[in-house]
Design an enzyme around this catalytic site. Structure first.
Site, PDB file in Angstrom:
ATOM      1  N   ARG A  39      42.488  19.084  31.067  1.00 26.22           N
ATOM      2  CA  ARG A  39      43.480  19.772  31.900  1.00 26.22           C
ATOM      3  C   ARG A  39      44.409  20.704  31.132  1.00 26.22           C
ATOM      4  O   ARG A  39      45.345  21.223  31.715  1.00 26.22           O
ATOM      5  CB  ARG A  39      44.272  18.735  32.699  1.00 26.22           C
ATOM      6  CG  ARG A  39      43.367  17.941  33.629  1.00 26.22           C
ATOM      7  CD  ARG A  39      44.103  17.055  34.614  1.00 26.22           C
ATOM      8  NE  ARG A  39      43.157  16.439  35.521  1.00 26.22           N
ATOM      9  CZ  ARG A  39      42.695  15.199  35.436  1.00 26.22           C
ATOM     10  NH1 ARG A  39      43.125  14.409  34.459  1.00 26.22           N
ATOM     11  NH2 ARG A  39      41.821  14.733  36.303  1.00 26.22           N
ATOM     12  N   GLY A  90      41.745   3.074  32.429  1.00 30.27           N
ATOM     13  CA  GLY A  90      42.085   1.879  33.193  1.00 30.27           C
ATOM     14  C   GLY A  90      40.905   1.193  33.838  1.00 30.27           C
ATOM     15  O   GLY A  90      40.928  -0.023  34.056  1.00 30.27           O
ATOM     16  N   ASN A 129      46.024   2.386  37.775  1.00 28.04           N
ATOM     17  CA  ASN A 129      45.728   1.123  38.445  1.00 28.04           C
ATOM     18  C   ASN A 129      45.742  -0.060  37.485  1.00 28.04           C
ATOM     19  O   ASN A 129      45.448   0.078  36.299  1.00 28.04           O
ATOM     20  CB  ASN A 129      44.348   1.190  39.100  1.00 28.04           C
ATOM     21  CG  ASN A 129      43.252   1.519  38.094  1.00 28.04           C
ATOM     22  OD1 ASN A 129      43.067   2.683  37.747  1.00 28.04           O
ATOM     23  ND2 ASN A 129      42.526   0.512  37.623  1.00 28.04           N
ATOM     24  N   ASP A 186      43.162   0.701  44.087  1.00 25.58           N
ATOM     25  CA  ASP A 186      43.085   1.756  43.074  1.00 25.58           C
ATOM     26  C   ASP A 186      43.938   2.956  43.458  1.00 25.58           C
ATOM     27  O   ASP A 186      43.532   4.097  43.297  1.00 25.58           O
ATOM     28  CB  ASP A 186      41.635   2.197  42.852  1.00 25.58           C
ATOM     29  CG  ASP A 186      41.507   3.168  41.673  1.00 25.58           C
ATOM     30  OD1 ASP A 186      42.183   2.949  40.650  1.00 25.58           O
ATOM     31  OD2 ASP A 186      40.748   4.139  41.782  1.00 25.58           O
ATOM     32  N   ASN A 211      45.470  13.227  44.778  1.00 20.93           N
ATOM     33  CA  ASN A 211      45.031  12.758  43.468  1.00 20.93           C
ATOM     34  C   ASN A 211      45.755  13.540  42.379  1.00 20.93           C
ATOM     35  O   ASN A 211      46.932  13.847  42.509  1.00 20.93           O
ATOM     36  CB  ASN A 211      43.503  12.859  43.360  1.00 20.93           C
ATOM     37  CG  ASN A 211      42.916  11.952  42.299  1.00 20.93           C
ATOM     38  OD1 ASN A 211      42.901  12.269  41.115  1.00 20.93           O
ATOM     39  ND2 ASN A 211      42.411  10.796  42.721  1.00 20.93           N
ATOM     40  N   TRP A 269      41.159  19.775  45.553  1.00 26.96           N
ATOM     41  CA  TRP A 269      41.123  19.128  44.233  1.00 26.96           C
ATOM     42  C   TRP A 269      41.702  20.023  43.140  1.00 26.96           C
ATOM     43  O   TRP A 269      41.475  19.809  41.958  1.00 26.96           O
ATOM     44  CB  TRP A 269      39.687  18.726  43.882  1.00 26.96           C
ATOM     45  CG  TRP A 269      39.606  17.485  43.069  1.00 26.96           C
ATOM     46  CD1 TRP A 269      39.270  17.373  41.742  1.00 26.96           C
ATOM     47  CD2 TRP A 269      39.868  16.143  43.511  1.00 26.96           C
ATOM     48  NE1 TRP A 269      39.304  16.058  41.333  1.00 26.96           N
ATOM     49  CE2 TRP A 269      39.664  15.275  42.414  1.00 26.96           C
ATOM     50  CE3 TRP A 269      40.263  15.585  44.728  1.00 26.96           C
ATOM     51  CZ2 TRP A 269      39.841  13.902  42.492  1.00 26.96           C
ATOM     52  CZ3 TRP A 269      40.430  14.215  44.817  1.00 26.96           C
ATOM     53  CH2 TRP A 269      40.215  13.392  43.714  1.00 26.96           C
ATOM     54  N   ALA A 302      35.938  14.189  40.108  1.00 32.29           N
ATOM     55  CA  ALA A 302      35.658  12.852  40.635  1.00 32.29           C
ATOM     56  C   ALA A 302      34.939  12.857  41.973  1.00 32.29           C
ATOM     57  O   ALA A 302      34.186  11.930  42.276  1.00 32.29           O
ATOM     58  CB  ALA A 302      36.968  12.069  40.761  1.00 32.29           C
TER      59      ALA A 302
END
EC number: 1.1.2.-
Length: 595
Positions: free
Chosen positions: A137, A198, A281, A323, A417, A493, A557
């Site tokens: 990113r 995670g 999470n 989650d 997200n 997204w 994702a």
């Protein structure tokens, strides 16, 4: 109309720009320059267009009246077959653009022409374990260095003029499931990073480094029971256990593999001198194995940048069984409550609720749903704690292979997200990229094994509507009302940008970069980039003109984890392009925003 004090005449600006590129291209990025980033639209030296992450530009040469004339001026291909998801936000310094691509690559590009100046490709091992595609990113800039994290959990410092490696440090063991996909950040001369992992039962942590040589300065675990450290002369000095002691909100030994990875990175509020991070999470997903709140999972944390001490926390989803994480950005802004101005921060959580907190102490101010369908909770109490709908928690598997399945909304990929929202101080609105979807979810038995997925759950994501999943929303944090919305067939997204020119920019998986009227939500421009737009758009001023850039490249994702939703996007093409736009020159010189 916002015009630069450096630009009394257009011709003079061209001369100055040429001089900058020729003589001052090697100027170092200072801490003061980072703090002043929102006020200096000629450059972008922070992720979020400012350390507070508002993603607001004071430029208005490009505005709602002339954006229909916005045109591409150059495009740069990332090249090769390494495409997949592209989620970077570019930075711009002295006419050079710095950005990352999939598979831990870094590019330096001439911001005027799109010519590649240099490229760095990390040499990744075959056994990397990113949960959600091979994305990255973005970078951080400081001094004469470019910093980024890799999928094998390293921090790398490159010379910003040559791309040569200056130092490289291992942050964590990728064989345990650690990775880094977020852009690091610079705070008071320190290089700060989180970690991902995670889903593999890692222990989340936030770490600070000396940017000059990669020396570790402090480390703060984000799971209760783990010791934090500061480092002096290479020696670790204990700096307090996160949460005070082990086992208070975790049963048995599960805190040792508790997840809570701060995988999205953070922002900094100079007014309170606090680093603001979110955590992921708890591990495993099967919540029946870990009764309790499971601190500091699915939370927002405020840290002292000097030593990593946790100053306050707010947990959005205690005992998370879906989650929902808590990593989404916490954006600092000033909130008017009954005539009193409060130093606040806002976040749109994966769990479907929008939260406004007092950023000085983490106290809950208000919260409200920002999506249409939430089934796991019926609301929030006076402290912001969710009021659970027990029927929406997936059952314990017991002696069976899996427990009872339940339908829950939103889906685990979240009402929102990773994709960052934006705050426009002129309209007072947040612009939130959101999704309307649900999931069937059930729990399964699970035991921890180093480097293996540690979920203990199964799921299938489902769309809630035939004609749309994604919704770009304009939200008033004071009233809690949605001012306008724009629906999109595929899930949104990508990040959002807003400007003084009454504009909001974002992209779609269908490949469009779009612009909207910030006040009304009317779509006023779009451009087809050829692949899904998952990056965060930026705008800056160069040679007296306003530019817009965005990365294009479908992946991430959704096609990997999206269940029935993935079928909607199965024919979307991958890619790897950097697109840059501006108005024709004559329009730039006469631009103004009409009342």
């Amino acid at each position: 109309m916002t015009r630069s004090p450096r630009r009394p005449l257009f011709a003079v600006s061209l001369v100055l720009s040429a001089m900058l590129l020729a003589g001052a291209a090697h100027a170092a990025v200072s801490n003061e320059e980072i703090l002043q980033d929102p006020k200096n639209p000629q450059q972008i030296v922070t992720n979020g267009l400012g350390v507070q992450g508002q993603r607001y530009s004071p430029l208005d040469l490009l505005n709602v009246n002339n954006v229909k004339e916005l045109r591409p001026v150059w495009a740069f291909s990332f090249g090769g077959e390494k495409q997949r998801g592209q989620q970077a936000q570019p930075l711009i310094k002295d006419g050079v653009m710095y950005l990352t691509g999939s598979y831990s690559r870094v590019f330096a590009v001439d911001a005027r022409t799109g010519k590649k100046l240099w490229q760095y490709d990390a040499r990744l091992p075959d056994d990397i374990r990113p949960c959600c595609d091979v994305i990255n990113r973005g970078v951080a800039l400081y001094g004469n260095l470019v910093f980024f994290g890799t999928l094998d959990a390293k921090l790398v410092a490159l010379n910003k003029d040559t791309g040569k490696v200056v130092w490289s440090k291992k942050v964590a063991d990728h064989k345990e499931g650690y990775s880094i996909s977020a852009a690091p950040m610079i705070v008071n001369g320190k290089l700060i990073t989180g970690v991902a992992g995670g889903e593999f039962g890692v222990v989340g942590k936030i770490q600070a480094y000396n940017p000059e040589n990669g020396e570790l300065l402090w480390m703060r675990p984000t799971v209760e029971g783990h010791m934090g450290y500061v480092y002096k002369d290479g020696k670790a000095i204990e700096n307090g256990i996160s949460g005070g002691e082990a086992g208070k909100t975790w049963p048995g030994d599960l805190w040792k593999t508790g997840g809570a990875a701060p995988w999205l990175g953070g922002y900094y509020d100079p007014e309170t001198n606090l680093i603001l991070f979110g955590t992921g999470n708890p591990a495993p997903w099967n919540s029946h194995l870990r009764p309790g709140d499971n601190l500091y999972s699915s939370s927002r944390l405020a840290l002292n940048p000097d030593d990593g001490t946790i100053k306050w926390h707010f947990q959005s989803t205690p005992h998370d069984g879906w989650d929902f994480d808590g990593v989404n950005e916490l954006i600092s802004f000033n909130y008017k409550d009954g005539g009193k101005e409060v130093k606040a921060a806002a976040t749109a959580d994966r769990n479907g609720f929008f939260y406004v907190l007092d950023r000085t102490n983490g106290k809950f101010i208000r919260g409200f749903p920002f999506v249409d369908k939430i089934t796991w909770a019926t609301g929030l109490d006076k402290d912001g704690r969710p009021i659970y709908n027990d029927a929406s928690r997936p059952g314990a598997p017991g002696s069976e292979a899996k427990g009872s399945s339940v339908f829950v909304a939103p889906a685990f990929l979240g009402a929102k997200n990773w994709m960052p929202m934006a705050y426009n101080k002129d309209t007072g609105l947040f612009y939130v990229p959101s999704n309307e979807w649900g999931m069937d979810i059930w729990n399964e038995g699970i035991a921890y094994k180093k480097g293996a997925a540690f979920l203990g759950a199964g799921f299938t994501i489902k769309p809630l509507n035939e004609d749309y999943i994604g919704v770009l929303r304009a939200i008033d944090p004071v009233s809690g009302k949605e001012v306008w919305r724009h629906k999109n067939y595929a899930p949104l997204w990508g990040g959002v940008l807003t400007t003084k020119g009454n504009l909001v920019f974002t992209g779609t998986p269908e490949g469009f970069l779009q612009a909207f009227n910030a006040k009304t939500g009317d779509k006023v421009w779009e451009f087809q980039t050829g692949s899904g737009v998952l990056g965060s758009p930026v705008t800056w001023e160069m040679d007296g003109e306003q530019y817009v850039s965005v990365v294009s490249g479908w992946g991430g994702a959704v096609p990997l984890w999206g269940g029935e939703v993935a079928k909607r996007v199965k024919d979307f093409n991958q890619g790897g392009m950097l697109w840059t736009f501006k108005l024709p020159k004559q329009l730039q010189q006469t631009a103004s925003v009409k009342p």
